[in-house]
Design an enzyme around this catalytic site. Structure first.
Site, PDB file in Angstrom:
ATOM      1  N   PHE A  22       0.863  -0.996  -0.001  1.00 55.98           N
ATOM      2  CA  PHE A  22      -0.211  -0.081   0.070  1.00 55.98           C
ATOM      3  C   PHE A  22       0.562   1.415   0.268  1.00 55.98           C
ATOM      4  CE2 PHE A  22      -3.631   2.758   1.243  1.00 55.98           C
ATOM      5  CZ  PHE A  22      -4.903   2.368   0.517  1.00 55.98           C
ATOM      6  N   ALA A  57       0.458  -2.469   5.916  1.00 54.04           N
ATOM      7  CA  ALA A  57       1.085  -2.514   7.197  1.00 54.04           C
ATOM      8  C   ALA A  57       0.143  -3.227   8.246  1.00 54.04           C
ATOM      9  CB  ALA A  57       0.604  -0.654   8.003  1.00 54.04           C
ATOM     10  N   ALA A  81       4.090   2.695   4.716  1.00 51.44           N
ATOM     11  CA  ALA A  81       3.084   4.273   4.470  1.00 51.44           C
ATOM     12  C   ALA A  81       1.986   4.292   5.300  1.00 51.44           C
ATOM     13  CB  ALA A  81       3.959   5.142   3.547  1.00 51.44           C
ATOM     14  N   VAL A  82       1.619   4.885   6.180  1.00 55.03           N
ATOM     15  CA  VAL A  82       0.058   4.880   6.816  1.00 55.03           C
ATOM     16  C   VAL A  82       0.025   6.700   6.746  1.00 55.03           C
ATOM     17  CG1 VAL A  82      -2.054   4.451   8.100  1.00 55.03           C
ATOM     18  CG2 VAL A  82       0.114   2.528   7.980  1.00 55.03           C
ATOM     19  N   ILE A  83      -1.104   7.123   5.348  1.00 50.13           N
ATOM     20  CA  ILE A  83      -1.696   8.448   5.295  1.00 50.13           C
ATOM     21  C   ILE A  83      -2.372   8.379   6.141  1.00 50.13           C
ATOM     22  CG2 ILE A  83      -1.703  10.345   4.147  1.00 50.13           C
ATOM     23  CD1 ILE A  83       0.557   9.070   1.941  1.00 50.13           C
ATOM     24  N   THR A  87     -10.886   8.972   8.048  1.00 48.99           N
ATOM     25  CA  THR A  87     -11.748   8.532   8.611  1.00 48.99           C
ATOM     26  C   THR A  87     -10.882   8.067   9.842  1.00 48.99           C
ATOM     27  OG1 THR A  87     -11.414   5.953   8.037  1.00 48.99           O
ATOM     28  CG2 THR A  87     -13.224   7.150   7.004  1.00 48.99           C
ATOM     29  N   HIS A  89      -9.833   5.534  10.123  1.00 52.49           N
ATOM     30  CA  HIS A  89      -9.006   3.683   9.954  1.00 52.49           C
ATOM     31  C   HIS A  89      -7.612   4.340  10.445  1.00 52.49           C
ATOM     32  CE1 HIS A  89      -8.761   0.523   7.475  1.00 52.49           C
ATOM     33  NE2 HIS A  89      -7.184   1.151   6.666  1.00 52.49           N
ATOM     34  N   PHE A 114      11.469  -0.372  13.362  1.00 55.18           N
ATOM     35  CA  PHE A 114       9.719   0.302  12.648  1.00 55.18           C
ATOM     36  C   PHE A 114       9.246   1.574  11.534  1.00 55.18           C
ATOM     37  CE2 PHE A 114       6.204   3.064  13.545  1.00 55.18           C
ATOM     38  CZ  PHE A 114       5.196   1.927  13.283  1.00 55.18           C
TER      39      PHE A 114
END
EC number: 2.5.1.78
Length: 154
Positions: A22, A57, A81-83, A87, A89, A114
């Site tokens: 992702f 992730a 990567a988490v953007i 929401t 989420h 990490f």
């Protein structure tokens, strides 16, 4: 007074890198940073690096647990990567990834670095994947190299 510090040479040690697909356009840069750091600074051979690709992730902790339980690796590096979106989420995914990887590290007494960037904006993520704010994949690899050597001394 005794001071224990870890160097970064890890020739002969085995590393697994878990890579989230992702947001792949920036995650590939994190992976490249991690691999180049292991090879250049740690003197780790290509054959001693295993890359495992997972959907996102959220899937990293279970993958890290399986890798750790195999006993084949001296350290695990997670890059992704988490953007943040509109929401909750983001909180669920980032939180579970972070706490799950931490549990694997303590359960298996194994360095789990990490290198998952968690940002509010796409621009921040790009900055942390190799532009203005460095490369968090490379930083995670340096942490893994050092921790392999610190834990060896304890």
């Amino acid at each position: 007074m005794q001071v224990i510090e870890g160097g970064i040479n890890a020739a002969g040690k085995k590393f697994a890198i878990i890579v989230s697909r992702f947001n792949h356009f920036m995650v590939e840069s994190l992976l490249d940073g991690a691999v180049q750091t292991l090879k250049h600074y740690g003197e780790v051979a290509d054959d001693d690096i295993t890359v495992v690709r997972v959907p996102g992730a959220y899937e990293m902790p279970v993958t890290a647990k399986r890798l750790a339980s195999s006993g084949k690796y001296d350290a695990i590096i997670a890059v992704g990567a988490v953007i943040r979106g509109g929401t909750p989420h983001f909180e669920f995914v980032a939180g579970e990834c972070n706490s799950g990887l931490g549990r694997v590290a303590t359960e298996f007494d194994l360095p789990v670095a990490f290198g998952v960037i968690t940002t509010d904006t796409l621009e921040q993520a790009i900055e942390r994947s190799g532009s203005k704010a460095g490369n968090k994949g490379s930083e995670a690899a340096l942490s893994a190299l050092e921790m392999v050597n610190v834990l060896k001394q304890l």
